[in-house]
Scaffold this motif. Structure first.
Motif, PDB file in Angstrom:
ATOM      1  N   LEU A 219       0.797  -1.380   0.137  1.00 37.33           N
ATOM      2  CA  LEU A 219      -0.077  -0.100   0.094  1.00 37.33           C
ATOM      3  C   LEU A 219       0.704   1.368  -0.042  1.00 37.33           C
ATOM      4  N   GLY A 220       1.988   1.227   0.485  1.00 40.97           N
ATOM      5  CA  GLY A 220       3.046   2.435   0.473  1.00 40.97           C
ATOM      6  C   GLY A 220       3.292   2.913  -0.601  1.00 40.97           C
ATOM      7  N   ILE A 221       3.064   2.230  -1.895  1.00 36.75           N
ATOM      8  CA  ILE A 221       3.332   2.846  -3.363  1.00 36.75           C
ATOM      9  C   ILE A 221       2.329   3.874  -3.741  1.00 36.75           C
ATOM     10  N   VAL A 222       1.058   3.962  -3.174  1.00 36.48           N
ATOM     11  CA  VAL A 222      -0.102   4.646  -3.367  1.00 36.48           C
ATOM     12  C   VAL A 222       0.282   6.034  -3.882  1.00 36.48           C
ATOM     13  N   PRO A 223       1.068   6.700  -2.757  1.00 38.20           N
ATOM     14  CA  PRO A 223       1.098   8.161  -2.744  1.00 38.20           C
ATOM     15  C   PRO A 223       2.136   8.429  -3.967  1.00 38.20           C
ATOM     16  N   PHE A 224       2.892   7.548  -4.601  1.00 31.14           N
ATOM     17  CA  PHE A 224       3.708   7.781  -5.851  1.00 31.14           C
ATOM     18  C   PHE A 224       3.080   7.906  -7.062  1.00 31.14           C
ATOM     19  N   TRP A 225       1.759   7.494  -7.103  1.00 33.04           N
ATOM     20  CA  TRP A 225       1.004   7.578  -8.317  1.00 33.04           C
ATOM     21  C   TRP A 225       0.365   9.034  -8.618  1.00 33.04           C
ATOM     22  N   LYS A 324       7.794  13.079  -5.984  1.00 31.95           N
ATOM     23  CA  LYS A 324       7.722  11.363  -6.574  1.00 31.95           C
ATOM     24  C   LYS A 324       8.984  10.617  -6.182  1.00 31.95           C
ATOM     25  N   PHE A 325      10.296  11.518  -5.986  1.00 32.69           N
ATOM     26  CA  PHE A 325      11.342  10.916  -5.434  1.00 32.69           C
ATOM     27  C   PHE A 325      11.309  10.465  -4.197  1.00 32.69           C
ATOM     28  N   LEU A 326      10.705  11.477  -3.344  1.00 29.08           N
ATOM     29  CA  LEU A 326      10.575  11.334  -1.906  1.00 29.08           C
ATOM     30  C   LEU A 326       9.764   9.971  -1.489  1.00 29.08           C
ATOM     31  N   THR A 327       8.482   9.949  -2.320  1.00 26.31           N
ATOM     32  CA  THR A 327       7.654   9.060  -1.720  1.00 26.31           C
ATOM     33  C   THR A 327       8.096   7.714  -2.220  1.00 26.31           C
ATOM     34  N   LEU A 328       8.812   7.538  -3.387  1.00 29.34           N
ATOM     35  CA  LEU A 328       9.502   6.259  -3.772  1.00 29.34           C
ATOM     36  C   LEU A 328      10.410   5.751  -2.844  1.00 29.34           C
ATOM     37  N   PHE A 329      11.375   6.859  -2.569  1.00 27.91           N
ATOM     38  CA  PHE A 329      12.656   6.507  -1.876  1.00 27.91           C
ATOM     39  C   PHE A 329      12.275   6.465  -0.390  1.00 27.91           C
ATOM     40  N   PHE A 331       9.389   5.214   0.621  1.00 23.97           N
ATOM     41  CA  PHE A 331       8.926   3.806   0.683  1.00 23.97           C
ATOM     42  C   PHE A 331       9.844   2.552   0.714  1.00 23.97           C
ATOM     43  N   LEU A 332      10.949   2.744  -0.285  1.00 20.63           N
ATOM     44  CA  LEU A 332      11.785   1.647  -0.404  1.00 20.63           C
ATOM     45  C   LEU A 332      12.732   1.649   0.845  1.00 20.63           C
ATOM     46  N   MET A 333      13.120   2.827   1.609  1.00 16.72           N
ATOM     47  CA  MET A 333      13.913   2.876   2.816  1.00 16.72           C
ATOM     48  C   MET A 333      12.866   2.216   4.086  1.00 16.72           C
ATOM     49  N   PHE A 334      11.831   2.559   3.985  1.00 18.14           N
ATOM     50  CA  PHE A 334      10.998   1.698   4.943  1.00 18.14           C
ATOM     51  C   PHE A 334      10.957   0.338   4.850  1.00 18.14           C
ATOM     52  N   VAL A 335      10.940  -0.126   3.638  1.00 20.78           N
ATOM     53  CA  VAL A 335      10.862  -1.932   3.141  1.00 20.78           C
ATOM     54  C   VAL A 335      12.335  -2.357   3.682  1.00 20.78           C
ATOM     55  N   PHE A 336      13.335  -1.655   3.479  1.00 17.62           N
ATOM     56  CA  PHE A 336      14.549  -2.097   3.792  1.00 17.62           C
ATOM     57  C   PHE A 336      14.575  -1.923   5.564  1.00 17.62           C
ATOM     58  N   TYR A 337      14.126  -1.305   6.211  1.00 14.48           N
ATOM     59  CA  TYR A 337      14.225  -0.897   7.633  1.00 14.48           C
ATOM     60  C   TYR A 337      13.406  -2.158   7.922  1.00 14.48           C
ATOM     61  N   LEU A 338      12.102  -2.360   7.644  1.00 14.08           N
ATOM     62  CA  LEU A 338      11.223  -3.277   8.231  1.00 14.08           C
ATOM     63  C   LEU A 338      11.731  -4.714   7.874  1.00 14.08           C
ATOM     64  N   PHE A 339      12.327  -5.090   6.876  1.00  9.67           N
ATOM     65  CA  PHE A 339      12.665  -6.560   6.500  1.00  9.67           C
ATOM     66  C   PHE A 339      13.852  -6.760   7.362  1.00  9.67           C
ATOM     67  N   SER A 340      14.765  -5.709   7.685  1.00 10.14           N
ATOM     68  CA  SER A 340      16.007  -5.899   8.525  1.00 10.14           C
ATOM     69  C   SER A 340      15.806  -6.097   9.975  1.00 10.14           C
ATOM     70  N   CYS A 341      14.331  -5.914  10.295  1.00  9.49           N
ATOM     71  CA  CYS A 341      14.175  -5.607  11.712  1.00  9.49           C
ATOM     72  C   CYS A 341      13.661  -7.269  12.143  1.00  9.49           C
ATOM     73  N   HIS A 342      13.601  -8.098  11.349  1.00 10.94           N
ATOM     74  CA  HIS A 342      13.145  -9.425  11.222  1.00 10.94           C
ATOM     75  C   HIS A 342      14.151  -9.881  12.096  1.00 10.94           C
ATOM     76  N   TRP A 343      13.871 -10.989  13.156  1.00  7.99           N
ATOM     77  CA  TRP A 343      14.974 -11.667  14.018  1.00  7.99           C
ATOM     78  C   TRP A 343      15.903 -12.308  13.314  1.00  7.99           C
TER      79      TRP A 343
END
Length: 501
Positions: A219-225, A324-329, A331-343
């Motif tokens: 859902l985080g991609i939506v602002p990029f549209w 558009k740069f900020l919304t996509l960048f 979003f991707l940084m959040f994905v990196f953060y969330l995935f790296s929080c996995h134990w």
């Protein structure tokens, strides 16, 4: 006219499908005596187990307790993972079932017809993902040549190749396909407003949630549209206040689809709401982002370096539209953060960081922006460079399939030792294991310990690979996960007497 202009990108998908099928035939189905019997392994057994339980074992709520993915409850057994992958593989499973029944194969869910149909199913969804990426990039006014290049790079230049062909029963190619479709339909929701796009976007979002609940972050991609924050706010108001009926219908579709999991749980142990991820948590305040991206133990940019190069697409995007740069960048940084929080931030055994396959449509958008911005001599240099990175990925995928690159326990020294090595003599040469403690908010103390000495007599290791050992008959408790920490001390009778060992 538009169809004629976009022929090259169509051909790139056809080319990918044809080459992929040839690779599956020669490298998966005909590799050795077992061949296709490696298709369902690891976590894939869990994703696939719903089909096995319903159609083969007929014991959905009373599964054997041996596999790690089966959780015992007072009223029955449930699975760690959700039902999405089994749902998507159902048509292919049923074809395999008929194939096995009619032609004398074992009807056990794992015989040749079943596993070959899983391979075909995974390839179908991989091509589906590329199809929707193509449709999305056309809407974003990307040139056909650029789309064709991006599609080939995303498949052959990333670990999508491995999880489509070598590990087709894992969840990632299915998430990739449906997230690609959701991106396209959600774009259409924002830019055309047709009710059918609301329905399809809601249905795709529900399915990707059924595959892996964390996929809801799509859902985080939506602002990029949108092209600005004001435009985004205006479109959101329009959706909620002027297209209310479409939103309600989309909500019903989403909830109805999600309820499939609840009804499965109800059949398993009588409860419609479960939390099956209790032992697979996130350390929100202790992310391992840099290790996940740049560590030699499965690091995303180390084993999928093409994606690091594609990140340069943020530069022309920033110059063109800061919003558009900020919304996509972000979003991707959040994905990196969330995935790296996995134990288990390496996600244990696998090629590169497995969940990043799911989000590769984002890299397709960034890559399209990068390639579109290339001109003159820079274009002449950059396109071959992208090709070299794709070839490097093909070598890496081959190493992984051949057992040269192990699925875990890598470090810098091991990486250097096997870099670009393809000779079969390197298969299995790297040993060792780097286990992670099972997830816990407060790690308990050690549950079992022992100290073993072998007396004062020295051990003669001549021609013996394993001259001594210790066997633990029982731990005194039962568990599906165990973390072992061993400390060893070796003494020599004379200095450096075992230096050649």
């Amino acid at each position: 006219m538009v169809a004629q202009q976009n022929n090259l990108s169509k051909y790139s998908i056809m080319f990918t499908g044809l080459v992929s099928f040839v690779m599956v035939y020669f490298f998966i189905w005909r590799t050795d005596a077992t061949g296709y019997h490696t298709v369902v392994d690891g976590d894939a057994k869990d994703y696939y187990s719903y089909l096995m339980s319903i159609f083969i074992d007929k014991n959905l709520g009373h599964q054997a307790l041996g596999p790690w993915y089966v959780i015992q409850t007072p009223t029955g057994t449930i699975n760690v993972h959700t039902v999405g992958v089994s749902l998507l593989l159902l048509p292919f499973f049923l074809i395999g079932y008929v194939w096995a029944s009619w032609f004398g194969y074992e009807v056990n869910g794992l015989s040749e017809p079943f596993e070959k149909m899983i391979s075909i199913g995974a390839l179908f969804y991989a091509l589906m993902g590329l199809y929707f990426i193509r449709k999305l990039l056309i809407k974003l006014n990307v040139r056909d040549f650029v789309i064709a290049v991006v599609l080939v790079l995303i498949f052959f230049g990333t670990h999508l190749l491995n999880y489509s062909l070598n590990e087709p029963a894992m969840s990632h190619v299915y998430s990739f396909a449906l997230i690609s479709a959701f991106f396209y339909f959600s774009y259409q929701v924002f830019n055309s407003g047709g009710r059918k796009y609301f329905v399809w976007a809601a249905f795709m979002l529900a399915l990707i949630t059924l595959i892996r609940p964390i996929n809801i972050i799509a859902l985080g991609i939506v602002p990029f549209w949108s092209n600005s924050f004001k435009e985004f706010a205006d479109r959101m108001r329009n959706i909620f206040f002027k297209q209310t009926k479409s939103m309600i219908i989309a909500g019903v579709i989403f909830k109805s689809t999600i309820l499939i999991q609840s009804f499965v749980w109800l059949a398993q142990n009588g409860k419609m709401i479960q939390w099956s991820y209790k032992d697979n948590g996130l350390y929100f305040f202790s992310p391992n982002t840099l290790k996940m991206l740049f560590g030699f133990n499965s690091g995303f940019f180390i084993y999928t370096p093409l994606c690091l190069l594609l990140m340069l697409g943020f530069i022309p995007m920033f110059k063109e539209n800061t919003y558009k740069f900020l919304t996509l960048f972000l979003f991707l940084m959040f994905v990196f953060y969330l995935f790296s929080c996995h134990w288990a931030y390496t996600y244990f055994d696998g090629l590169s960081i497995r969940p990043m396959v799911d989000i590769l449509p984002v890299f397709a958008i960034i890559g399209a922006k990068l390639i579109s911005s290339l001109e003159g001599k820079l274009k002449l240099v950059s396109l071959p460079t992208l090709g070299i990175f794709a070839i490097l990925n093909l070598v890496t995928c081959y190493q992984y399939k051949a057992g040269i690159l192990p699925p875990a326990s890598m470090n810098h020294a091991k990486f250097n030792y096997i870099f670009l090595k393809t000779d079969k003599k390197y298969a299995g040469v790297l040993g060792g294991c780097n286990d992670l403690k099972p997830y816990s908010k407060n790690h308990p103390g050690k549950s079992f310990s022992f100290k073993e000495t072998f007396g004062n007599e020295h051990l003669d290791c001549t021609n013996l690979e394993y001259p001594a050992g210790h066997e633990v008959a029982s731990l005194g408790f039962s568990t599906s996960k165990i973390y072992i920490k061993a400390k060893l001390k070796r003494k020599e009778i004379t200095l450096s007497s075992s230096s050649g060992a």
